[in-house]
Scaffold this motif. Structure first.
Motif, PDB file in Angstrom:
ATOM      1  N   SER A  23       0.846  -1.048  -0.086  1.00 37.86           N
ATOM      2  CA  SER A  23       0.062   0.117  -0.098  1.00 37.86           C
ATOM      3  C   SER A  23       0.763   1.199   0.205  1.00 37.86           C
ATOM      4  CB  SER A  23      -0.695  -0.042   1.335  1.00 37.86           C
ATOM      5  OG  SER A  23      -1.854   1.110   1.375  1.00 37.86           O
ATOM      6  N   SER A  27      -1.239   2.880   8.558  1.00 39.31           N
ATOM      7  CA  SER A  27      -1.724   3.145   9.751  1.00 39.31           C
ATOM      8  C   SER A  27      -1.346   2.090  10.759  1.00 39.31           C
ATOM      9  CB  SER A  27      -3.173   3.260   9.579  1.00 39.31           C
ATOM     10  OG  SER A  27      -3.868   1.845   8.951  1.00 39.31           O
ATOM     11  N   ASP A 180      -9.936   2.518  -8.062  1.00 38.17           N
ATOM     12  CA  ASP A 180      -9.536   1.158  -7.302  1.00 38.17           C
ATOM     13  C   ASP A 180     -10.470  -0.019  -7.509  1.00 38.17           C
ATOM     14  OD1 ASP A 180      -7.598   2.053  -5.858  1.00 38.17           O
ATOM     15  OD2 ASP A 180      -8.786   2.876  -4.276  1.00 38.17           O
ATOM     16  N   GLY A 295      -1.816  -1.887   8.248  1.00 40.32           N
ATOM     17  CA  GLY A 295      -3.239  -1.794   8.083  1.00 40.32           C
ATOM     18  C   GLY A 295      -3.578  -2.662   6.930  1.00 40.32           C
ATOM     19  N   ARG A 296      -4.759  -2.492   6.387  1.00 38.63           N
ATOM     20  CA  ARG A 296      -5.346  -3.512   5.449  1.00 38.63           C
ATOM     21  C   ARG A 296      -6.246  -2.718   4.257  1.00 38.63           C
ATOM     22  NH1 ARG A 296      -8.132  -6.923  10.505  1.00 38.63           N
ATOM     23  NH2 ARG A 296      -6.263  -7.166  11.485  1.00 38.63           N
ATOM     24  N   VAL A 297      -5.484  -1.672   3.939  1.00 42.75           N
ATOM     25  CA  VAL A 297      -6.183  -0.794   2.887  1.00 42.75           C
ATOM     26  C   VAL A 297      -6.638  -1.531   1.531  1.00 42.75           C
ATOM     27  CG1 VAL A 297      -5.983   1.217   1.530  1.00 42.75           C
ATOM     28  CG2 VAL A 297      -5.320   1.280   3.829  1.00 42.75           C
TER      29      VAL A 297
END
Length: 411
Positions: A23, A27, A180, A295-297
């Motif tokens: 990414s 975060s 996206d 994080g897991r965006v």
């Protein structure tokens, strides 16, 4: 389909590719970075290497609550993200018996991490590049009253057409900057133009939300920053990657050399076509993607989007061993996998007539009924042979096999 009997257990060679994806935003640095830093020597070595290159303590930046304000600064956050992502990938490669990574890709800044792990860009050079990139972007953004906003629920082709039309007519000109998903895009522009365009998008049924960023990134307005980065890249030797790195600019493999460097500069003024990147990975037979970073965006972006590799966010698991265990199918998964094989066998259109198709299907049905040891390996082998008999290409077969296993390996 390669498999062998080893100590009474069927070991199936992964029949599909695995991508490492990175990414461009981060975060939850503190908890994850602290855990990895304490557990893995290679992570500590990577943070020390970054600190030596940059002249400040990167581990402190990522793990100390007192440094949180510095993580809100653009350049510092990008350097922290690059270091954390590369450290995670190094630990994954060294510490687990998980599936081998066959492809890499990154969303915006994450492309630098992808190039690092693919051997195209030395880590030290990537750190210097990202520092220069961040400073150039911040300098240009400070001179522009601009930003970005999400446009959700409107076909991205329509969004791109409207952006081009309004820019040509010089009526609230805004620029497509992120794609996206088929109905999830972002646009960049000057603040007044974004406000005007928001009403136009909403009138066409879209929802719009501002991004918490300080500039009109991934748009032609960042041209001066792209020129600065291009000049800096002339001193960087970008090698051909040892595994495919899919560019967010054109969703094609990075070529390395001057053309690859040009892509990195073009990235600042071009949309991030992440949906196209995911489609390219799937087309190349990638069945699972490992999200390397805090994080897991990227996992969130894949939710509900069909045809993408299954995402596995490393941040979800306590350590890499736990991730590897989660990615392995067990005996309880056999019925679901074999049922999926049968569905795929029936639903995949035949492209050529071959008398072997019926025989492979009977073998698949018998495997489902008998449930003998090694049933999954036998069933996947039968499905692969059946699809080949139907005239399905090796690349597409890998995608079907990944769908049958849910992007997991069998041991």
């Amino acid at each position: 389909m390669d498999h062998q009997i080893q100590r009474g257990t069927v070991v199936l060679a992964t029949p599909w590719g695995v991508a490492a994806i990175f990414s461009g935003v981060g975060s939850q640095y503190a908890g994850m970075a602290t855990r990895l830093h304490q557990r893995y020597a290679i992570v500590r070595e990577t943070f020390t290497e970054a600190s030596d290159v940059l002249g400040f303590d990167v581990a402190e930046l990522c793990t100390e609550p007192s440094a949180r304000e510095r993580l809100n600064l653009q350049t510092e956050s990008q350097l922290a993200l690059l270091t954390t992502s590369v450290a995670m990938h190094r630990a994954f490669e060294r510490q687990t018996a998980g599936p081998a990574v066959t492809h890499a890709a990154g969303h915006s800044l994450g492309e630098y991490s992808a190039l690092c792990v693919a051997g195209a860009l030395p880590f030290a050079a990537a750190l210097r590049l990202v520092r220069h990139r961040g400073e150039a972007i911040a300098d240009v953004a400070a001179r522009l009253d601009g930003g970005m906003m999400w446009v959700i629920g409107l076909d991205t082709g329509t969004v791109e057409h409207l952006c081009r039309l309004w820019t040509e007519q010089d009526v609230h000109p805004v620029h497509l900057s992120i794609v996206d998903a088929p109905r999830r895009a972002a646009v960049s522009g000057r603040t007044a133009d974004l406000h005007s365009a928001a009403g136009e998008f909403e009138a066409r049924g879209a929802q719009v939300f501002p991004l918490r960023v300080t500039g009109p990134f991934h748009s032609p307005l960042m041209g001066p920053a792209a020129d600065q980065l291009a000049d800096f890249l002339t001193g960087i030797d970008l090698a051909p990657p040892r595994l495919p790195v899919i560019s967010g600019v054109d969703a094609r493999p990075h070529p390395g050399g001057p053309a690859g460097a040009r892509l990195l500069a073009d990235q600042l003024v071009s949309p991030v076509r992440w949906h196209a990147v995911q489609q390219r990975l799937a087309a190349e037979g990638v069945g699972a993607s490992l999200e390397m970073g805090p994080g897991r965006v990227l996992t969130f972006l894949s939710a509900g989007t069909r045809g993408h590799p299954r995402p596995w966010p490393v941040d979800r698991y306590e350590d890499f061993d736990a991730l590897a265990r989660a990615m392995r199918l067990g005996a309880d998964d056999e019925p679901a996998v074999l049922d999926a094989c049968l569905r795929i066998a029936v639903s995949t259109p035949t492209r050529r007539q071959d008398t072997d198709v019926a025989g492979h299907y009977r073998r698949l049905e018998e495997t489902r009924r008998a449930r003998k040891p090694g049933a999954v390996a036998t069933g996947l082998g039968a499905l692969d042979a059946l699809l080949a008999a139907k005239g399905i290409s090796a690349r597409e077969r890998r995608g079907h096999l990944a769908a049958a296993t849910g992007g997991r390996t069998w041991q």
